[in-house]
Design a protein around this motif. Sequence first.
Motif, PDB file in Angstrom:
ATOM      1  N   ILE A   1       0.765  -1.010  -0.017  1.00 41.91           N
ATOM      2  CA  ILE A   1       0.055  -0.037   0.017  1.00 41.91           C
ATOM      3  C   ILE A   1       0.844   1.274  -0.093  1.00 41.91           C
ATOM      4  O   ILE A   1       1.781   1.344   0.879  1.00 41.91           O
ATOM      5  CB  ILE A   1      -0.865   0.081   1.033  1.00 41.91           C
ATOM      6  CG1 ILE A   1      -1.763  -1.096   1.177  1.00 41.91           C
ATOM      7  CG2 ILE A   1      -1.683   1.315   1.299  1.00 41.91           C
ATOM      8  CD1 ILE A   1      -2.680  -1.240   2.442  1.00 41.91           C
ATOM      9  N   VAL A   2       0.788   2.048  -0.992  1.00 43.00           N
ATOM     10  CA  VAL A   2       1.472   3.377  -1.114  1.00 43.00           C
ATOM     11  C   VAL A   2       0.369   4.314  -1.142  1.00 43.00           C
ATOM     12  O   VAL A   2      -0.201   4.928  -2.366  1.00 43.00           O
ATOM     13  CB  VAL A   2       2.169   3.331  -2.490  1.00 43.00           C
ATOM     14  CG1 VAL A   2       3.023   4.585  -2.465  1.00 43.00           C
ATOM     15  CG2 VAL A   2       3.268   2.138  -2.494  1.00 43.00           C
ATOM     16  N   PRO A   3       0.452   5.409  -0.107  1.00 40.94           N
ATOM     17  CA  PRO A   3      -0.365   6.480  -0.231  1.00 40.94           C
ATOM     18  C   PRO A   3       0.629   7.828  -0.861  1.00 40.94           C
ATOM     19  O   PRO A   3       1.752   7.705  -0.653  1.00 40.94           O
ATOM     20  CB  PRO A   3      -0.591   6.807   1.260  1.00 40.94           C
ATOM     21  CG  PRO A   3       0.662   6.383   1.847  1.00 40.94           C
ATOM     22  CD  PRO A   3       0.979   5.005   1.146  1.00 40.94           C
TER      23      PRO A   3
ATOM     24  N   ILE B   1      -1.477  -1.281  -4.254  1.00 43.70           N
ATOM     25  CA  ILE B   1      -2.328  -0.382  -4.224  1.00 43.70           C
ATOM     26  C   ILE B   1      -1.853   0.767  -3.846  1.00 43.70           C
ATOM     27  O   ILE B   1      -1.364   1.149  -2.766  1.00 43.70           O
ATOM     28  CB  ILE B   1      -3.371  -0.913  -3.109  1.00 43.70           C
ATOM     29  CG1 ILE B   1      -3.610  -2.373  -3.098  1.00 43.70           C
ATOM     30  CG2 ILE B   1      -4.618  -0.089  -2.836  1.00 43.70           C
ATOM     31  CD1 ILE B   1      -4.314  -2.873  -1.915  1.00 43.70           C
ATOM     32  N   ALA B   2      -1.949   1.922  -4.875  1.00 44.81           N
ATOM     33  CA  ALA B   2      -1.713   3.142  -4.900  1.00 44.81           C
ATOM     34  C   ALA B   2      -2.776   3.984  -4.671  1.00 44.81           C
ATOM     35  O   ALA B   2      -3.765   4.295  -5.228  1.00 44.81           O
ATOM     36  CB  ALA B   2      -0.700   3.514  -6.161  1.00 44.81           C
ATOM     37  N   VAL B   3      -2.537   4.859  -3.444  1.00 43.80           N
ATOM     38  CA  VAL B   3      -3.763   5.808  -3.228  1.00 43.80           C
ATOM     39  C   VAL B   3      -3.367   7.140  -3.540  1.00 43.80           C
ATOM     40  O   VAL B   3      -2.537   7.736  -2.685  1.00 43.80           O
ATOM     41  CB  VAL B   3      -4.086   5.420  -1.507  1.00 43.80           C
ATOM     42  CG1 VAL B   3      -5.272   6.362  -1.262  1.00 43.80           C
ATOM     43  CG2 VAL B   3      -4.361   4.010  -1.374  1.00 43.80           C
ATOM     44  N   ASP B   4      -4.395   7.854  -4.107  1.00 46.40           N
ATOM     45  CA  ASP B   4      -3.917   9.278  -4.601  1.00 46.40           C
ATOM     46  C   ASP B   4      -4.794  10.007  -3.413  1.00 46.40           C
ATOM     47  O   ASP B   4      -6.035   9.986  -3.666  1.00 46.40           O
ATOM     48  CB  ASP B   4      -4.298   9.666  -5.910  1.00 46.40           C
ATOM     49  CG  ASP B   4      -4.342  11.327  -6.041  1.00 46.40           C
ATOM     50  OD1 ASP B   4      -3.975  11.798  -5.380  1.00 46.40           O
ATOM     51  OD2 ASP B   4      -5.381  11.453  -7.076  1.00 46.40           O
TER      52      ASP B   4
ATOM     53  N   LEU C   1       2.257  -4.877   3.346  1.00 47.13           N
ATOM     54  CA  LEU C   1       3.284  -3.804   3.679  1.00 47.13           C
ATOM     55  C   LEU C   1       2.956  -2.692   3.315  1.00 47.13           C
ATOM     56  O   LEU C   1       1.989  -2.194   2.126  1.00 47.13           O
ATOM     57  CB  LEU C   1       4.484  -4.375   2.696  1.00 47.13           C
ATOM     58  CG  LEU C   1       5.147  -6.056   3.093  1.00 47.13           C
ATOM     59  CD1 LEU C   1       4.123  -7.019   2.508  1.00 47.13           C
ATOM     60  CD2 LEU C   1       6.525  -5.848   2.550  1.00 47.13           C
ATOM     61  N   PHE C   2       3.585  -1.714   3.946  1.00 48.77           N
ATOM     62  CA  PHE C   2       3.427  -0.184   3.519  1.00 48.77           C
ATOM     63  C   PHE C   2       4.566   0.662   2.972  1.00 48.77           C
ATOM     64  O   PHE C   2       5.627   0.052   3.364  1.00 48.77           O
ATOM     65  CB  PHE C   2       2.967   0.723   4.701  1.00 48.77           C
ATOM     66  CG  PHE C   2       1.471  -0.014   5.392  1.00 48.77           C
ATOM     67  CD1 PHE C   2       0.223   0.625   4.739  1.00 48.77           C
ATOM     68  CD2 PHE C   2       1.540  -1.049   6.201  1.00 48.77           C
ATOM     69  CE1 PHE C   2      -0.826  -0.020   5.191  1.00 48.77           C
ATOM     70  CE2 PHE C   2       0.342  -1.292   6.551  1.00 48.77           C
ATOM     71  CZ  PHE C   2      -0.862  -0.789   6.093  1.00 48.77           C
ATOM     72  N   LEU C   3       4.558   1.387   2.019  1.00 49.29           N
ATOM     73  CA  LEU C   3       5.713   2.019   1.650  1.00 49.29           C
ATOM     74  C   LEU C   3       5.263   3.751   1.371  1.00 49.29           C
ATOM     75  O   LEU C   3       4.039   3.744   0.522  1.00 49.29           O
ATOM     76  CB  LEU C   3       6.251   1.594   0.347  1.00 49.29           C
ATOM     77  CG  LEU C   3       7.494   2.091  -0.406  1.00 49.29           C
ATOM     78  CD1 LEU C   3       8.734   1.469   0.770  1.00 49.29           C
ATOM     79  CD2 LEU C   3       7.822   1.311  -1.528  1.00 49.29           C
TER      80      LEU C   3
ATOM     81  N   VAL D   1       5.279   2.512  10.117  1.00 51.38           N
ATOM     82  CA  VAL D   1       4.651   1.267   9.778  1.00 51.38           C
ATOM     83  C   VAL D   1       5.388   0.520   8.615  1.00 51.38           C
ATOM     84  O   VAL D   1       4.947  -0.647   8.461  1.00 51.38           O
ATOM     85  CB  VAL D   1       3.392   1.812   9.184  1.00 51.38           C
ATOM     86  CG1 VAL D   1       3.381   2.670   8.108  1.00 51.38           C
ATOM     87  CG2 VAL D   1       2.465   0.693   9.164  1.00 51.38           C
ATOM     88  N   TRP D   2       6.188   1.201   7.767  1.00 46.66           N
ATOM     89  CA  TRP D   2       6.849   0.843   6.556  1.00 46.66           C
ATOM     90  C   TRP D   2       7.844  -0.343   6.842  1.00 46.66           C
ATOM     91  O   TRP D   2       8.518  -0.657   5.880  1.00 46.66           O
ATOM     92  CB  TRP D   2       7.054   1.755   5.675  1.00 46.66           C
ATOM     93  CG  TRP D   2       7.724   2.981   6.427  1.00 46.66           C
ATOM     94  CD1 TRP D   2       7.063   4.491   6.443  1.00 46.66           C
ATOM     95  CD2 TRP D   2       9.009   3.260   6.717  1.00 46.66           C
ATOM     96  NE1 TRP D   2       7.945   5.245   7.043  1.00 46.66           N
ATOM     97  CE2 TRP D   2       9.312   4.642   7.170  1.00 46.66           C
ATOM     98  CE3 TRP D   2      10.187   2.346   6.484  1.00 46.66           C
ATOM     99  CZ2 TRP D   2      10.486   4.921   7.654  1.00 46.66           C
ATOM    100  CZ3 TRP D   2      11.299   2.705   7.122  1.00 46.66           C
ATOM    101  CH2 TRP D   2      11.293   3.979   7.574  1.00 46.66           C
TER     102      TRP D   2
END
Length: 743
Positions: free
Chosen positions: A7-9, A35-38, A87-89, A161-162
């Motif tokens: 997940i990438v915000p 999952i890329a969140v704009d 996983l978060f980035l 978190v990442w």
Amino acid sequence: MPRFSVIVPAYKVQAYLHECLESVLSQSFEDLELIAVDDCSPDGCGAVIDEFAARDRRVVAVHLPGNAGLGPARNAGLARATGDYVLFLDGDDTFVPGALQAVADRLKETGSPDLLVYDYARVYWSGEAVRHEFRAHLSEAGPAPFPLTDRPGLLKVLMVVWNKAYKREFLEREGFAFPPGFYEDTPWTYPALMAAESIATLDRVCVHYRQRRTGSILRTTSHRHFDLFEQYERVFAFIDARPELARWRAVLFRRMADHFTSVFSARGRLPRGTRADFFRRARRHYRRFRTPGATPKFTTRLRHALVRLGSHRAYRAIMAARALKKRAGQGVSTAARAVRGALLQLHYRVQRCLPLREDRAVFAAYWNRGYACSPAAVEERVRELAPHVRTAWVCGPEHFHTVPPATRRVRPGSAAYWTALARSKYLVNNVNFDRRLVKRRGQLLIQTHHGTPLKHMGLDLQYRPAAARDMDFARLLRAIDQWDAVVSANRHSSLVWERVYPAAYRTLEFGSPRNDVFQRATAADVARLRETLGIPEGHTAILYAPTHRDYVRPQPHLVDLERLLRALGPRFVILARPHPTHGSPFPVTDSPRVIDVSDHPSVERLCLASDALLTDYSSLMFDYAVLDRPIVVHAEDWAAYDAARGTYFDVRAFPPGAVARTEDELIDIFATGHWRGSRSAQLRAAFRARFCPYDDGYAAERVVRHLFLGEDLAALPPVVPMEDRRPAPSLGGPGAALFPAPR
């Protein structure tokens, strides 16, 4: 169902987002969804995400209708996650190559724990990469998985978190979600660690945490830094709802107090006029959540006591006093160093008035980094052929262990150092000595250099600003005017040295002393070296030694070593050796067949232990050719290197072996066996004839007999013909059977 959901915000990170997403999709482990969140970013983040979604089916594009903040944006990604692990980035950070494969392998090894914690490195805008100070807590030693009670030190690792992989079933079972506001990681990471029934660690850098000069949320001046208080309220509410977690209350209380004081002390975070209010709220939280049992050191207890009393003026005064004391101490230290330096220079002047010691020689190499290169080869022969000469080696204490017991060790900058420079008749180095050196009448300064020049050197760098940087050419000319003799490996080197280092010294084409060991070492020596390095018996060892690029930071990594190993087969290993000035090691790999030899003190011994050399434009190729073993040149960025640094000839046109212009070509050269074929042997033979005419094992002896013992040139050992030389044998497995060079 993919193995990983990443997940990438993204919000206002358009300059970095492409690199971030590419670092995920280019991983060798491909069983993932991205999952890329704009987060309704006003810049081009949304367009970048859509571009990636259009080109790769693994990308899920999420566009929020309004800016919700980092926590809610991550929640939006969580709602769409379907992977076994989450996983978060962050949108301005990156995964390092091979990170997800390493995570997947560690999860499998440890029985699919609830939580896996892995390492990261801070990467500054200058290109410098620094691992965090508490990485020892990520050791993989001991049983795994484990509960937090077995490894409480994990609470000292940065609470982000990442740097973790979370089992999605665990997150759903616990109902974890991110709160809004700044410091949203705090009420997520602490509860996750405490609630996890099984935890594992991975002692490997998987994330590059970008340290931006500007734009970081936590470096922004904002009243939202007061969100920190609500975040810790959530942490303690989580503990209060679970009596079994009460044991962690004292630890988290201390962490909270430390966090409050760090935010209060950080410049530029709290708006003007709000610091007193922040301190008062910190005092209320301190009193509200105070828990006995935390026993920090005295300075920490003092800070905590001031928070408890709510005396922000006293706190600021004490912190200012400590800073003033530190600066004063630094000033005293600076003054003390200046006085000491002046006394040492006075000592040096006095020593220069005393008679020279005809039986003394002082050696150094590579800016005092240890016993190495041609000066070491000459020093060894001096002890053998001229035992009346007492030798000393200049290096830092951390390198004393590399110096032979019979040789005196001298610390740079000490009184003994200046005495040695003032009184010794012979001065030998492969670079220049201290700029304050004043060579006396009767002293003999011998310059050995450290390799045959392919790249531009000396005065030629006047026209190469990217390589010269702040080089002082006037100082360089003053230094070379003190040289008495230059030891040259071949005619090419002689022509270059005399032009780019113009002075009245004598050029002695004796060969390269550091290469003598290639002719003198035995099969037993090679076998012992291979055993020391951990090269399995029957395996072929490829030494990978790229050169330094002056014009780019950080240094590029142009070869995927794991991919190369897959092409080579199971009976090959790679000895990975970055250039001493490379600035950063090669990307971390878990492959046991990649042996990190970056700290090995002798590159000559690494050459002996290996069966072939893979390089780009390193001068090591000229030395390695003496061994008559295969050399492969990877010249992918030749145009950039030649334009920025400049070269004396096109190594692609006159190579020591096979040449690859891309990584695919490199893989093909090894896969087809061309790297050790007859054509490569022919190229190597021509290269040896041009650049290794005098490297017969007696170069150092020629230097000692002529310069230390005064023998005429005609009396020196004659050069052994190429066809009569017997370099140390290669001991690789059947896959390393080499075609001999034509005679």
